[in-house]
Enzyme design. Structure first.
Site, PDB file in Angstrom:
ATOM      1  N   ILE A  21       8.158  -4.916   8.006  1.00 33.59           N
ATOM      2  CA  ILE A  21       6.813  -3.700   8.488  1.00 33.59           C
ATOM      3  C   ILE A  21       6.484  -2.465   7.293  1.00 33.59           C
ATOM      4  O   ILE A  21       6.142  -2.191   8.057  1.00 33.59           O
ATOM      5  CB  ILE A  21       7.981  -3.091  10.252  1.00 33.59           C
ATOM      6  CG1 ILE A  21       9.010  -2.504   9.551  1.00 33.59           C
ATOM      7  CG2 ILE A  21       8.361  -3.958  11.300  1.00 33.59           C
ATOM      8  CD1 ILE A  21       9.842  -2.078  10.719  1.00 33.59           C
ATOM      9  N   GLY A  22       7.415  -2.839   6.734  1.00 30.29           N
ATOM     10  CA  GLY A  22       7.113  -1.962   5.603  1.00 30.29           C
ATOM     11  C   GLY A  22       7.766  -2.357   4.110  1.00 30.29           C
ATOM     12  O   GLY A  22       7.991  -3.428   3.497  1.00 30.29           O
ATOM     13  N   GLY A  24       7.694  -1.375  -0.803  1.00 29.93           N
ATOM     14  CA  GLY A  24       7.477  -0.585  -1.820  1.00 29.93           C
ATOM     15  C   GLY A  24       7.920  -0.759  -2.451  1.00 29.93           C
ATOM     16  O   GLY A  24       8.960  -1.605  -3.289  1.00 29.93           O
ATOM     17  N   SER A  25       7.627   0.111  -3.323  1.00 25.90           N
ATOM     18  CA  SER A  25       8.544   0.139  -4.449  1.00 25.90           C
ATOM     19  C   SER A  25      10.143  -0.091  -4.750  1.00 25.90           C
ATOM     20  O   SER A  25      10.632  -0.439  -5.449  1.00 25.90           O
ATOM     21  CB  SER A  25       8.300   1.164  -5.857  1.00 25.90           C
ATOM     22  OG  SER A  25       8.697   2.833  -5.126  1.00 25.90           O
ATOM     23  N   TYR A  26      10.320   0.595  -3.540  1.00 22.39           N
ATOM     24  CA  TYR A  26      12.112  -0.005  -3.367  1.00 22.39           C
ATOM     25  C   TYR A  26      12.502  -1.617  -3.226  1.00 22.39           C
ATOM     26  O   TYR A  26      13.382  -1.219  -3.025  1.00 22.39           O
ATOM     27  CB  TYR A  26      12.615   1.414  -1.741  1.00 22.39           C
ATOM     28  CG  TYR A  26      11.787   0.539  -1.578  1.00 22.39           C
ATOM     29  CD1 TYR A  26      11.748  -0.121  -0.062  1.00 22.39           C
ATOM     30  CD2 TYR A  26      10.735   1.777  -0.781  1.00 22.39           C
ATOM     31  CE1 TYR A  26      11.120   0.075   0.592  1.00 22.39           C
ATOM     32  CE2 TYR A  26       9.440   0.897   0.423  1.00 22.39           C
ATOM     33  CZ  TYR A  26       9.852   0.654   0.834  1.00 22.39           C
ATOM     34  OH  TYR A  26       9.410   0.312   2.320  1.00 22.39           O
ATOM     35  N   GLY A  27      11.366  -1.641  -2.284  1.00 21.78           N
ATOM     36  CA  GLY A  27      11.797  -2.620  -1.592  1.00 21.78           C
ATOM     37  C   GLY A  27      10.990  -3.213  -0.761  1.00 21.78           C
ATOM     38  O   GLY A  27       9.956  -3.003   0.068  1.00 21.78           O
ATOM     39  N   VAL A  29      11.106  -3.774   4.245  1.00 19.33           N
ATOM     40  CA  VAL A  29      11.837  -3.258   6.122  1.00 19.33           C
ATOM     41  C   VAL A  29      11.567  -3.825   6.474  1.00 19.33           C
ATOM     42  O   VAL A  29       9.767  -4.767   6.362  1.00 19.33           O
ATOM     43  CB  VAL A  29      11.334  -2.067   6.195  1.00 19.33           C
ATOM     44  CG1 VAL A  29      11.673  -1.435   7.436  1.00 19.33           C
ATOM     45  CG2 VAL A  29      11.735  -0.522   4.754  1.00 19.33           C
ATOM     46  N   ASP A 169      10.377  11.082  -1.834  1.00 24.56           N
ATOM     47  CA  ASP A 169       8.828  10.934  -2.262  1.00 24.56           C
ATOM     48  C   ASP A 169       8.141  10.714  -1.264  1.00 24.56           C
ATOM     49  O   ASP A 169       7.371  10.217  -0.102  1.00 24.56           O
ATOM     50  CB  ASP A 169       9.324   9.351  -2.272  1.00 24.56           C
ATOM     51  CG  ASP A 169       8.544   8.734  -2.957  1.00 24.56           C
ATOM     52  OD1 ASP A 169       7.752   6.873  -2.604  1.00 24.56           O
ATOM     53  OD2 ASP A 169       6.862   9.141  -2.911  1.00 24.56           O
TER      54      ASP A 169
HETATM   55  C1  LIG Z   1       4.245  -0.753  13.065  1.00 22.43           C
HETATM   56  O1  LIG Z   1       5.785   0.027  13.209  1.00 22.43           O
HETATM   57  C2  LIG Z   1       6.065   0.239  11.935  1.00 22.43           C
HETATM   58  C3  LIG Z   1       7.645   1.459  12.714  1.00 22.43           C
HETATM   59  C4  LIG Z   1       8.596   0.943  11.702  1.00 22.43           C
HETATM   60  C5  LIG Z   1       8.273   1.072   9.970  1.00 22.43           C
HETATM   61  C6  LIG Z   1       9.083   1.437   9.130  1.00 22.43           C
HETATM   62  O2  LIG Z   1       9.769   2.119   9.242  1.00 22.43           O
HETATM   63  C7  LIG Z   1       8.566   1.528   7.871  1.00 22.43           C
HETATM   64  C8  LIG Z   1       9.764   1.901   6.645  1.00 22.43           C
HETATM   65  N1  LIG Z   1      10.157   2.236   7.049  1.00 22.43           N
HETATM   66  C9  LIG Z   1      11.286   2.807   5.966  1.00 22.43           C
HETATM   67  C10 LIG Z   1      11.309   3.493   5.302  1.00 22.43           C
HETATM   68  C11 LIG Z   1      12.278   4.028   4.018  1.00 22.43           C
HETATM   69  O3  LIG Z   1      12.584   3.999   2.699  1.00 22.43           O
HETATM   70  C12 LIG Z   1      11.071   3.657   1.449  1.00 22.43           C
HETATM   71  C13 LIG Z   1      13.556   4.136   5.065  1.00 22.43           C
HETATM   72  C14 LIG Z   1      14.156   5.447   3.799  1.00 22.43           C
HETATM   73  O4  LIG Z   1      15.087   4.806   2.639  1.00 22.43           O
HETATM   74  O5  LIG Z   1      14.576   6.572   3.807  1.00 22.43           O
HETATM   75  C15 LIG Z   1      13.556   4.801   6.047  1.00 22.43           C
HETATM   76  C16 LIG Z   1      12.161   4.240   6.910  1.00 22.43           C
HETATM   77 CL1  LIG Z   1      12.990   3.992   8.842  1.00 22.43          CL
HETATM   78  C17 LIG Z   1       6.501   0.558   9.635  1.00 22.43           C
HETATM   79  C18 LIG Z   1       5.687   0.069  10.707  1.00 22.43           C
END
Ligand SMILES: COc1ccc(C(=O)/C=C\Nc2cc(OC)c(C(=O)O)cc2Cl)cc1
Length: 307
Positions: A21-22, A24-27, A29, A169
């Site tokens: 669902i996500g 980025g440069s971090y890895g 999700v 960030d």
């Molecule tokens: C369409 O529905 C969606 C519902 C939730 C998401 C989502 O959660 C995406 C990224 N999440 C995160 C990224 C983080 O870092 C980069 C961190 C952190 O390290 O703090 C925590 C979270 Cl949760 C995406 C689509």
């Protein structure tokens, strides 16, 4: 961690990993479902090798006793203490010493990113106003916490010899929207660092997004700067992009982008009707000189924010 790859999903303890669902440069999700409490979570998956490499790359001079991973673990311990309605909540961390992956379990913020940019249908001023106010509260809480506790960031900055550390960030991709339309800031905890002074980003580093970087972080040899002021700049660039659909400074290459960030004044599209208060707020956040830049407390009482 019991890893069951039998089915098509990876099972980590009580969590069943679903689709991505996500990223980025971090890895990346993944959506995760916990059978224990019949709840969905956001599972952030990091590679320890990569964290080591980035931390390792950062180090110059004699190796410190603590391994760079210890710093990440201490960072996570700080993250676990974060508790604010506008900061995404870290539930637990799954770490198998024999595995390279590090799993960070976060509460699921159901609607995901507030806005994907560039976009031709950005947010209304009203919408951006409510999102901005909540992001400000989340960021204020975070900076207070990190300044009150001897935050890992400061230790981290000094142990990696003043490498440039971006505090948080902040960008639209890290503003997540709950099902009720509230905002939670993500990706606050893990230090984002970028290497070298020639403003090129080391490949695959966890560095933040160039377009949201403050000018003072782009000066070669300039090692010390205030993360807080850099966050206000990033929040200003984020607010600009929520309203106008794209970042305030655009260029075809990173070095050119950095020149614009350092030299150009912010321009507002003619055909886009916004209030003078909003423009003034953005201009004060995108002030090149960090000591002249508006601060978080001043923002909270500014005309646009209190309008
Ligand atoms: C369409 O529905 C969606 C519902 C939730 C998401 C989502 O959660 C995406 C990224 N999440 C995160 C990224 C983080 O870092 C980069 C961190 C952190 O390290 O703090 C925590 C979270 Cl949760 C995406 C689509």
């Amino acid at each position: 961690i019991s890893i069951d790859k039998s089915g098509s999903f990876l099972q980590l303890n009580q969590y069943r990993l679903m689709e991505q669902i996500g990223q980025g440069s971090y890895g990346l999700v993944k959506l995760a479902y916990s059978e224990e409490d019949s709840t969905h979570y956001a599972m952030k998956i990091l590679s320890k090798k990569r964290l080591l490499r980035q931390a390792g790359l950062m180090r110059r001079g004699p190796r410190k006793a603590t391994s760079p991973l210890d710093r990440v673990y201490r960072e996570i311990a700080v993250l676990k203490k974060l508790d604010h309605p506008n900061v995404v909540k870290l539930v637990e961390v799954l770490d198998d010493p024999l595995e390279d992956s590090l799993y960070m379990v976060f509460e699921l913020v159901k609607q995901g990113e507030v806005l994907r940019i560039p976009t031709d249908n950005p947010l209304s001023e009203k919408r951006a106003w409510s999102i901005f106010r909540e992001s400000l509260l989340g960021l204020e809480y975070y900076t207070m916490l990190s300044s009150s506790a001897i935050s890992l960031k400061r230790i981290f900055v000094y142990t990696v010899h003043h490498q440039k550390i971006i505090h948080a960030d902040i960008k639209p991709g890290n503003l997540l929207l709950t099902e009720f339309g509230h905002v939670k800031i993500a990706d606050l905890g893990v230090c984002n660092e970028f290497l070298g002074d020639d403003a090129t980003i080391s490949n695959g580093s966890t560095a933040g997004t160039p377009a949201f970087r403050a000018p003072e972080t782009l000066i070669p040899g300039q090692n010390e700067y205030c993360g807080r002021a850099a966050d206000v700049w990033a929040l200003g660039a984020t607010l600009y992009s929520l309203i106008f659909g794209n970042v305030p400074f655009l260029a075809d290459s990173v070095p050119l982008l950095y020149e614009k960030i350092k030299q150009d004044s912010v321009k507002f599209p003619e055909n886009h009707k916004v209030t003078e208060n909003l423009k003034s707020c953005i201009v004060q956040m995108l002030e090149k000189n960090p000591t002249q830049r508006i601060t978080i407390p001043q923002l909270k009482t500014s005309k646009w924010v209190t309008s």
